[in-house]
Design a protein around this motif. Structure first.
Motif, mmCIF file in Angstrom:
data_model
loop_
_atom_site.group_PDB
_atom_site.id
_atom_site.type_symbol
_atom_site.label_atom_id
_atom_site.label_comp_id
_atom_site.label_asym_id
_atom_site.label_seq_id
_atom_site.Cartn_x
_atom_site.Cartn_y
_atom_site.Cartn_z
ATOM 1 N N LYS A 33 0.619 -0.901 -0.002
ATOM 2 C CA LYS A 33 -0.007 -0.255 -0.263
ATOM 3 C C LYS A 33 1.337 1.388 -0.262
ATOM 4 C CE LYS A 33 -3.312 -2.318 2.997
ATOM 5 N NZ LYS A 33 -3.861 -1.978 4.602
ATOM 6 N N GLY A 35 0.754 5.897 0.067
ATOM 7 C CA GLY A 35 -0.256 6.883 -0.200
ATOM 8 C C GLY A 35 0.057 7.184 -1.985
ATOM 9 N N SER A 40 -5.010 9.519 -0.907
ATOM 10 C CA SER A 40 -5.816 8.497 -0.523
ATOM 11 C C SER A 40 -4.690 6.986 -0.500
ATOM 12 C CB SER A 40 -6.953 7.713 -2.201
ATOM 13 O OG SER A 40 -5.469 8.010 -3.034
ATOM 14 N N THR A 41 -5.643 6.018 -0.362
ATOM 15 C CA THR A 41 -4.160 4.613 -0.486
ATOM 16 C C THR A 41 -4.300 3.978 -1.259
ATOM 17 O OG1 THR A 41 -3.587 4.991 2.005
ATOM 18 C CG2 THR A 41 -3.398 2.802 1.125
ATOM 19 N N THR A 42 -3.407 3.614 -2.304
ATOM 20 C CA THR A 42 -3.256 3.121 -3.508
ATOM 21 C C THR A 42 -3.326 1.611 -2.784
ATOM 22 O OG1 THR A 42 -3.412 4.504 -5.084
ATOM 23 C CG2 THR A 42 -2.709 2.176 -5.355
ATOM 24 N N THR A 165 3.846 7.883 -2.016
ATOM 25 C CA THR A 165 4.167 8.269 -0.631
ATOM 26 C C THR A 165 5.776 7.382 -0.727
ATOM 27 O OG1 THR A 165 3.244 6.468 0.130
ATOM 28 C CG2 THR A 165 2.786 8.733 0.324
ATOM 29 N N THR A 168 6.023 2.882 2.061
ATOM 30 C CA THR A 168 5.019 1.750 1.441
ATOM 31 C C THR A 168 4.734 1.125 2.543
ATOM 32 O OG1 THR A 168 6.579 1.876 -0.460
ATOM 33 C CG2 THR A 168 5.491 0.316 -0.809
#
Length: 179
Positions: A33, A35, A40-42, A165, A168
């Motif tokens: 994951k 940011g 949002s978080t992808t 971001t 991770t």
């Protein structure tokens, strides 16, 4: 002769035995994951991986290895996945796999060396044992969840920070079949 047999029995009982497991990829997963743009978080995952682990009977020691095919990255968006495979991120042609080889396990923390993008760094995963037991096919299985956080820049992946971001999150869900 009887003394040797008793000594051997005592020695064997004082040594914690270990069981070896092969990771069942159909019941396991490697997820990450990051940011995105601060809004949002992808999430993403790797679809192809293999590995194994051993676990002492007391659950307080063991080892693990994991090899992940870098080009199996999947974020449910074809264009993004293609970009993640490029030299901007994973550079899968030059670095076709990610690997983890443990160096220590104390029952709660799994430490080892993660190689990503050609760079090897020590990482530690927080581990939670989910369970273990016989399966319906006559085998024996054990399952764990493991989580860690890395900075991708530590592995030479700096593209588009901070838009994506540096931080991770990595989650590994493992079900192993005793060998």
């Amino acid at each position: 002769m009887k003394i040797i047999s008793i000594s051997a029995l005592l020695l064997a009982s004082s040594v914690s035995m270990a069981a070896d497991y092969k990771i069942d990829p159909a019941h396991s997963g490697v997820i990450f994951k990051v940011g995105h743009l601060g809004v949002s978080t992808t999430p993403g995952r790797f679809n192809e991986f293999e590995g194994n682990f051993s676990l002492a009977d007391d659950g307080k020691s063991g080892s693990a290895t994991l090899t992940i095919k870098a080009d199996s990255v999947d974020t449910n968006h074809e264009a993004r996945d293609k970009h993640l495979r490029s030299p901007d991120f994973l550079d899968v042609k030059q670095f076709p796999s990610l690997t983890f080889n443990s160096t220590k396990f104390d029952g709660k923390t799994l430490s080892g060396d993660l190689t990503l993008h050609g760079v090897t760094k020590p990482v530690s995963f927080d581990v939670n044992k989910i369970g273990e037991g016989k399966d319906p096919w006559g085998g024996y299985r054990a399952g764990f969840e493991a989580k860690t956080v890395i900075q991708r820049s530590d592995f030479g992946i700096t593209y588009f920070i901070p838009g994506v971001t540096d931080r991770t999150e990595i989650e590994v869900y493992v079900e192993g079949i005793r060998q």
